[in-house]
Structure formats: structure tokens, C-alpha cells
Design a protein around this motif. Structure first.
Motif, mmCIF file in Angstrom:
data_model
loop_
_atom_site.group_PDB
_atom_site.id
_atom_site.type_symbol
_atom_site.label_atom_id
_atom_site.label_comp_id
_atom_site.label_asym_id
_atom_site.label_seq_id
_atom_site.Cartn_x
_atom_site.Cartn_y
_atom_site.Cartn_z
ATOM 1 N N GLU A 69 0.821 -1.212 0.000
ATOM 2 C CA GLU A 69 0.000 0.000 0.000
ATOM 3 C C GLU A 69 0.855 1.261 0.000
ATOM 4 O O GLU A 69 0.478 2.278 -0.591
ATOM 5 C CB GLU A 69 -0.950 0.006 1.202
ATOM 6 N N LEU A 70 2.010 1.211 0.673
ATOM 7 C CA LEU A 70 2.926 2.352 0.607
ATOM 8 C C LEU A 70 3.355 2.597 -0.836
ATOM 9 O O LEU A 70 3.359 3.742 -1.314
ATOM 10 C CB LEU A 70 4.149 2.099 1.494
ATOM 11 N N ARG A 71 3.704 1.530 -1.543
ATOM 12 C CA ARG A 71 4.111 1.687 -2.947
ATOM 13 C C ARG A 71 2.945 2.186 -3.797
ATOM 14 O O ARG A 71 3.127 3.060 -4.657
ATOM 15 C CB ARG A 71 4.624 0.360 -3.499
ATOM 16 N N LYS A 72 1.766 1.649 -3.541
ATOM 17 C CA LYS A 72 0.574 2.057 -4.301
ATOM 18 C C LYS A 72 0.322 3.555 -4.141
ATOM 19 O O LYS A 72 -0.096 4.231 -5.086
ATOM 20 C CB LYS A 72 -0.632 1.256 -3.803
ATOM 21 N N GLY A 73 0.589 4.086 -2.961
ATOM 22 C CA GLY A 73 0.384 5.504 -2.700
ATOM 23 C C GLY A 73 1.589 6.375 -2.979
ATOM 24 O O GLY A 73 1.566 7.570 -2.704
ATOM 25 N N ARG A 74 2.669 5.785 -3.490
ATOM 26 C CA ARG A 74 3.941 6.484 -3.751
ATOM 27 C C ARG A 74 4.511 7.104 -2.481
ATOM 28 O O ARG A 74 5.180 8.143 -2.514
ATOM 29 C CB ARG A 74 3.817 7.551 -4.850
ATOM 30 N N VAL A 75 4.238 6.453 -1.362
ATOM 31 C CA VAL A 75 4.868 6.852 -0.100
ATOM 32 C C VAL A 75 6.209 6.127 -0.063
ATOM 33 O O VAL A 75 6.363 5.082 0.554
ATOM 34 C CB VAL A 75 3.986 6.475 1.115
ATOM 35 N N GLY A 76 7.178 6.703 -0.752
ATOM 36 C CA GLY A 76 8.438 6.020 -1.004
ATOM 37 C C GLY A 76 9.503 6.210 0.057
ATOM 38 O O GLY A 76 10.532 5.531 0.036
ATOM 39 N N LEU A 77 9.249 7.125 0.994
ATOM 40 C CA LEU A 77 10.201 7.368 2.082
ATOM 41 C C LEU A 77 9.420 7.613 3.362
ATOM 42 O O LEU A 77 8.472 8.409 3.377
ATOM 43 C CB LEU A 77 11.092 8.572 1.780
ATOM 44 N N VAL A 78 9.805 6.915 4.426
ATOM 45 C CA VAL A 78 9.113 7.053 5.703
ATOM 46 C C VAL A 78 10.141 7.217 6.823
ATOM 47 O O VAL A 78 11.291 6.817 6.683
ATOM 48 C CB VAL A 78 8.213 5.829 6.009
ATOM 49 N N VAL A 79 9.711 7.823 7.909
ATOM 50 C CA VAL A 79 10.457 7.759 9.155
ATOM 51 C C VAL A 79 9.833 6.623 9.949
ATOM 52 O O VAL A 79 8.653 6.676 10.311
ATOM 53 C CB VAL A 79 10.402 9.089 9.930
ATOM 54 N N ALA A 80 10.598 5.563 10.144
ATOM 55 C CA ALA A 80 10.087 4.326 10.744
ATOM 56 C C ALA A 80 10.665 4.178 12.148
ATOM 57 O O ALA A 80 11.852 4.413 12.364
ATOM 58 C CB ALA A 80 10.468 3.121 9.883
ATOM 59 N N THR A 81 9.819 3.779 13.076
ATOM 60 C CA THR A 81 10.209 3.836 14.480
ATOM 61 C C THR A 81 10.675 2.511 15.062
ATOM 62 O O THR A 81 10.353 1.434 14.574
ATOM 63 C CB THR A 81 9.038 4.314 15.356
ATOM 64 N N GLN A 82 11.434 2.671 16.135
ATOM 65 C CA GLN A 82 11.579 1.657 17.170
ATOM 66 C C GLN A 82 10.818 2.220 18.370
ATOM 67 O O GLN A 82 10.934 3.415 18.673
ATOM 68 C CB GLN A 82 13.035 1.436 17.539
ATOM 69 N N LEU A 83 10.026 1.388 19.028
ATOM 70 C CA LEU A 83 9.192 1.862 20.138
ATOM 71 C C LEU A 83 9.152 0.808 21.231
ATOM 72 O O LEU A 83 8.660 -0.306 21.018
ATOM 73 C CB LEU A 83 7.771 2.156 19.643
ATOM 74 N N SER A 84 9.697 1.147 22.400
ATOM 75 C CA SER A 84 9.715 0.209 23.520
ATOM 76 C C SER A 84 9.966 0.990 24.799
ATOM 77 O O SER A 84 11.021 1.604 24.951
ATOM 78 C CB SER A 84 10.813 -0.839 23.304
ATOM 79 N N ARG A 85 8.994 0.967 25.693
ATOM 80 C CA ARG A 85 9.083 1.770 26.915
ATOM 81 C C ARG A 85 9.424 0.926 28.131
ATOM 82 O O ARG A 85 9.225 -0.290 28.138
ATOM 83 C CB ARG A 85 7.741 2.451 27.193
ATOM 84 N N VAL A 86 9.878 1.605 29.181
ATOM 85 C CA VAL A 86 10.032 0.988 30.493
ATOM 86 C C VAL A 86 8.872 1.460 31.362
ATOM 87 O O VAL A 86 8.649 2.664 31.505
ATOM 88 C CB VAL A 86 11.375 1.368 31.146
ATOM 89 N N ASN A 87 8.129 0.514 31.901
ATOM 90 C CA ASN A 87 6.981 0.833 32.752
ATOM 91 C C ASN A 87 7.054 -0.061 33.987
ATOM 92 O O ASN A 87 6.287 -1.004 34.149
ATOM 93 C CB ASN A 87 5.674 0.615 31.983
ATOM 94 N N ALA A 88 8.021 0.220 34.837
ATOM 95 C CA ALA A 88 8.317 -0.657 35.974
ATOM 96 C C ALA A 88 7.146 -0.818 36.924
ATOM 97 O O ALA A 88 7.012 -1.838 37.602
ATOM 98 C CB ALA A 88 9.527 -0.106 36.734
ATOM 99 N N ALA A 89 6.271 0.192 36.967
ATOM 100 C CA ALA A 89 5.137 0.143 37.902
ATOM 101 C C ALA A 89 4.006 -0.746 37.396
ATOM 102 O O ALA A 89 3.068 -1.050 38.136
ATOM 103 C CB ALA A 89 4.614 1.549 38.145
ATOM 104 N N GLY A 90 4.067 -1.160 36.137
ATOM 105 C CA GLY A 90 2.989 -1.965 35.569
ATOM 106 C C GLY A 90 1.862 -1.081 35.076
ATOM 107 O O GLY A 90 1.942 0.140 35.105
ATOM 108 N N GLY A 91 0.766 -1.696 34.629
ATOM 109 C CA GLY A 91 -0.368 -0.946 34.110
ATOM 110 C C GLY A 91 -0.336 -0.911 32.594
ATOM 111 O O GLY A 91 0.707 -0.985 31.962
ATOM 112 N N ALA A 92 -1.516 -0.774 32.003
ATOM 113 C CA ALA A 92 -1.648 -0.836 30.548
ATOM 114 C C ALA A 92 -1.268 0.494 29.909
ATOM 115 O O ALA A 92 -1.703 1.556 30.333
ATOM 116 C CB ALA A 92 -3.082 -1.190 30.176
ATOM 117 N N LEU A 93 -0.422 0.426 28.892
ATOM 118 C CA LEU A 93 -0.049 1.582 28.100
ATOM 119 C C LEU A 93 -0.036 1.170 26.639
ATOM 120 O O LEU A 93 0.170 -0.005 26.318
ATOM 121 C CB LEU A 93 1.339 2.093 28.497
#
Length: 362
Positions: free
Chosen positions: A53-77
Motif C-alpha cells: 500500500e505504501l508503494r501504491k500511494g507512492r509513499v516512497g520514504l518514511v520515518v520508521a520507528t523503534q518503540l519500547s518503553r520501560v513501565n516498571a510500575a505496571g499498568g496498561a499503556l
């Protein structure tokens, strides 16, 4: 007429691949079909992003993430949360491994320098090669710095191609408090900014508290952008940018990526409750936010795409007249109807991010 090239400055591709178990090399309908009966996440069967779909839309360059948090107290995020920095770092390495696998398949190519950026654009401008045969270029960004076990890990990440860093995400962060929080950067956060400056990394101010935003803008002398942000004047919540913040970003030469999460476009929308169709939230709503920033700037050089599509939501929380990310091409007609000239549309589609990267890396 040839469709315009598009740069999208915020997509959580690896998170979707690793944690949602989505094979993004496959057609979108196939991915949705696989998830038909899954109930573990609200957006199952409703994804909008995959490599075809990216190619179909000519979205040829993206900023792509790494995402991983520390949540020592627990709980949904939202997204990935772990009890220790070491676990969070390990998850970012799994995400990096997925990007490397996409490179090995020829599906994606990492962009870390001006030379690579120019070569990638030349490839996408080559009309003798079909768009569906071209790799998606990606600039690697870290959304929330929790996973950096200590500041020295920034150098490890840089060596792997990291070129942009956001200090915060949601809740309390090891380097900065994030969305829905208050307060300044932590001592580690101030130290991290100094190290980022040495490497000329791009600072992403998205998700910072108001106090953290002001502090970071005062302290950081390197390139700054807001990868996925809308306007607080229209949607009055802390996650959005105030007019004063917008002015500061413009003074820094920043670009602000407009996001397509419905709550960020229309203040009536409530996550997991509202329906985009019933509220008539359309792609057009984002232009109201762009207009506001353009009026402050006096030009169209500071707004662009930072869609955040499939960032813990799917079509249930996206504009109702959008089926996939390929529909970003609809903005050509939408912007034209709103009085934007060809030069403005080019700016928003790709030229603003391109100009920013060339200056930052030049």
C-alpha cells in the motif's frame, strides 16, 4: 498526470510486524483477513499500512520507528512496555532485526546520509521502473528513549543507523515525562540531549510535556522536528501544539507532521467509543490544522505528513474516507480545492521533509 512522491515522517512499522504479528510484505486485505477473529487489540482486521500500500500511494520514504518503553510500575499503556531498560532495549533490537530482514528482501532500504537520500529519490523518479518494484526508504527513529539503558547506548543505536530521537512517549519516562504527564526533563534527559547534539541527531519533540518542550527547545542546538503533531487551538489537549510552540518550531526551521488519528483531528472523538463516520471525520479535517500552522508561518514550508497510521489504531479511529495509507494521494485534490497551489502541495507531500533532511545532513 504522474502522482506526487510522498514522505511520511511517522510510522510504527516494526511494532506492527513484531508485536501485532503482521506480515507487512503481504497485501492489506490478506493481513486483515488473517485477523478477522482476533480480539486481543481494538484494531484487529482494521490495519491501513503495509509495504504494497505504501508503494501504491507512492509513499516512497518514511520515518520508521523503534518503540519500547520501560513501565516498571505496571499498568496498561499503548504499545510495548517492559519492566527494565534491558528488556526494552532487547525489543528495539528485535524491531531493528525486522527492518534488516526487509532490507535483505529488497523491500526496504535504510537511509542514513545525504548521498543515500539523493540516490533513493533518483530511483523513485525513474519512470522506467514500476513503483511496485521499488524499495521503501526509511529513516530510523526512536520514539521514546526509555530503551537506551544509559547514554552510551545512543552511540550503539547511531551505529545501527538511528537518526532521530524522541525523548518521551506516554506516561513517566526515564529521560522525560510524556503525554498526559507534567514536569521537566530528567537529569538523564538533559545529558542525552548533549550527547545527541554531538551526533547531530534530529530531536523529535512529539509527546513531550509543555515544560519538557520548552526546556528541550532551549537546550538543543541540533535539528528539531515534530514528527506527528496537530494543533491545540482546534483540539485543546496537552498532546497538541500551542500557537507559541508552533512559533518556536518555525523559528527553529522545524517541520510539523500532521497525524490522522481521529481524536487528534476532532475534539468530539473519544477513543474506543466514537465512530469516524457518525462524526463525519474525514481526511479534510487535517487541512484545518495545516491551515492554522500555515497562517502562523505565512507559508506552507512547515507542515507535512506524519500520519501515525496503525499506531495502536486502525480504520476504527481513522478518517472514514480513507481505506489505506495509499489514500494520502487524495490530498492533492483536497488541498487544491482549499486553494493550495502546486508548490504548496509539493511542499506538504515531500519537499518540506526533504528540505529539512538536506539541511540537517548537509
Amino acid at each position: 498526470m504522474k502522482r506526487r512522491f510522498i514522505i511520511d515522517a511517522h510510522l510504527d512499522l516494526a511494532m506492527n510486524a513484531i508485536e501485532w504479528n503482521r506480515d507487512l510484505t503481504r497485501p492489506l486485505e490478506e493481513i486483515r483477513l488473517r485477523e478477522m477473529h482476533l480480539k486481543d487489540k481494538n484494531d484487529r482486521g482494521r490495519g491501513t499500512v503495509c509495504l504494497p500500500e505504501l508503494r501504491k500511494g507512492r509513499v516512497g520514504l518514511v520515518v520508521a520507528t523503534q518503540l519500547s518503553r520501560v513501565n516498571a510500575a505496571g499498568g496498561a499503556l499503548p504499545g510495548s512496555s517492559w519492566h527494565s531498560p534491558q528488556q526494552a532495549w532487547a525489543m528495539t533490537q528485535a524491531q531493528l532485526a525486522w527492518y534488516r530482514e526487509m532490507e535483505a528482501l529488497g523491500e526496504m532500504v535504510q537511509i542514513v546520509s545525504l548521498q543515500q537520500l539523493n540516490a533513493h529519490l533518483e530511483l523513485w523518479n525513474d519512470e522506467t521502473i514500476a513503483d511496485d518494484k521499488k524499495p521503501i526508504g526509511y529513516v530510523l527513529s526512536l520514539e521514546g528513549a526509555d530503551s537506551l539503558v544509559d547514554v552510551s547506548y545512543l552511540h550503539k543505536a547511531y551505529a545501527c543507523g538511528l537518526r532521530a530521537v524522541g525523548l518521551a512517549h506516554f506516561a513517566h519516562g526515564r529521560y522525560a515525562p510524556g503525554t498526559k504527564m507534567e514536569g521537566p526533563l530528567t537529569t538523564q534527559g538533559v545529558e542525552l540531549l548533549k550527547e545527541m547534539s554531538k551526533l547531530n541527531l534530529i530531536l523529535d519533540v512529539t509527546h513531550l510535556t509543555d515544560e519538557g518542550f520548552t526546556q528541550a527547545m532551549d537546550l538543543y542546538d541540533g535539528p528539531v522536528w515534530a514528527s506527528h503533531h496537530n494543533v491545540r487551538k482546534i483540539v485543546p489537549v496537552q498532546r497538541q501544539l500551542t500557537d507559541e510552540q508552533i512559533k518556536l518550531l518555525i523559528e527553529k526551521g522545524a517541520v510539523i507532521g500532521g497525524m490522522l488519528d481521529c481524536w487528534a483531528m476532532d475534539s468530539r472523538f473519544i477513543d474506543t467509543v466514537s465512530d469516524p463516520w457518525q462524526l463525519n471525520i474525514r481526511l479534510e479535517n487535517l487541512v484545518d490544522h495545516w491551515d492554522h500552522i500555515c497562517q502562523i508561518a505565512g507559508n506552507s514550508r512547515h507542515v507535512a505528513f506524519g500520519t501515525d497510521l496503525d499506531g495502536n489504531f486502525g480504520t476504527e479511529q481513522s478518517p472514514w474516507n480513507m481505506n489505506s495509507i495509499a489514500d494520502l494521494q487524495k490530498y492533492e485534490a483536497i488541498l487544491s480545492a482549499r486553494g493550495y497551489k502546486d508548490e504548496d502541495i509539493d511542499n506538504i507531500f515531500y519537499k518540506n521533509w526533504l528540505r529539512f533532511l538536506r539541511k540537517a545532513w548537509g
